[in-house]
Enzyme design. Sequence first.
Site, PDB file in Angstrom:
ATOM      1  CB  SER A 138       1.680   2.765   0.063  1.00  0.00           C
ATOM      2  OG  SER A 138       1.956   1.385   0.231  1.00  0.00           O
ATOM      3  CE1 TYR A 151      -2.796   1.859   3.343  1.00  0.00           C
ATOM      4  CE2 TYR A 151      -1.269   0.724   1.871  1.00  0.00           C
ATOM      5  CZ  TYR A 151      -1.510   1.635   2.886  1.00  0.00           C
ATOM      6  OH  TYR A 151      -0.455   2.332   3.434  1.00  0.00           O
TER       7      TYR A 151
END
Length: 254
Positions: A138, A151
Amino acid sequence: MFSLKNKKAIITGGGSGIGKAISVLFAKQGAEVHILELTEESAQDAVIEIKAMGGNVVSHACNVSNHEQVIAAFSKIGAIDILVNNAGIAHVGKVDTTPEADFDRIMSVNVKGVYNCLFAAIPQFRKSNGGVILNMASIAAWVGIPDRFAYSTAKGAVMAMTLSVARDYMAENIRCNSISPARVHTPFVDGFIAKNYAGQEAEMFEKLSKSQPIGRMGKPEEVAALALFLCSDESGFITGCDYPIDGGFIKLNN
């Protein structure tokens, strides 16, 4: 070009969103696709779509955070050519607003889940004399994203695992790369907006879209196209790399 004929691919979280787009495209390009989802029902939309176009697909109920379940699923599938570690869950929070239970849950799926699949996949790649691994990282591993502590931590680990695996198994003809998407328009995004911004859905969708310099969210099919290239023979000289697909977010968002 980019044919996956006679290739066997495992795609975790391949039943929806980006994972579904990858599953459908890989099947279209000739791969035998094996979708790992928490339940077989979660994979049904993808399975139906792939079978309708004449593709070859099998779904497997498997919790990627469970080591024994993963090993059993990979052993059942047997020799493989491609692994896409796509399964993952999201979380919102800073370090001091992230409960321990939430942190453990994110690590269990987004980090241990990738480890479990890598661990189970290596013996199956050896049966095929090599293959390709693609991990879903990501932009949160590249830049500071507000309220994404757990995250971001997990995706940073995924990127580091990508480099480690690429180095350790290069001599065995196993390549390993990762993709780092920015915000991609999936059903998850719509659900997130509906849950957290009831009555402001259109406004928030526009705001989130404009947070990418290119002015819109990515499409799952665009991420799938990059995944196809990185898992095809045409990318045979590429390993140990991360590919941002972010509408200019990392380099141009200033």
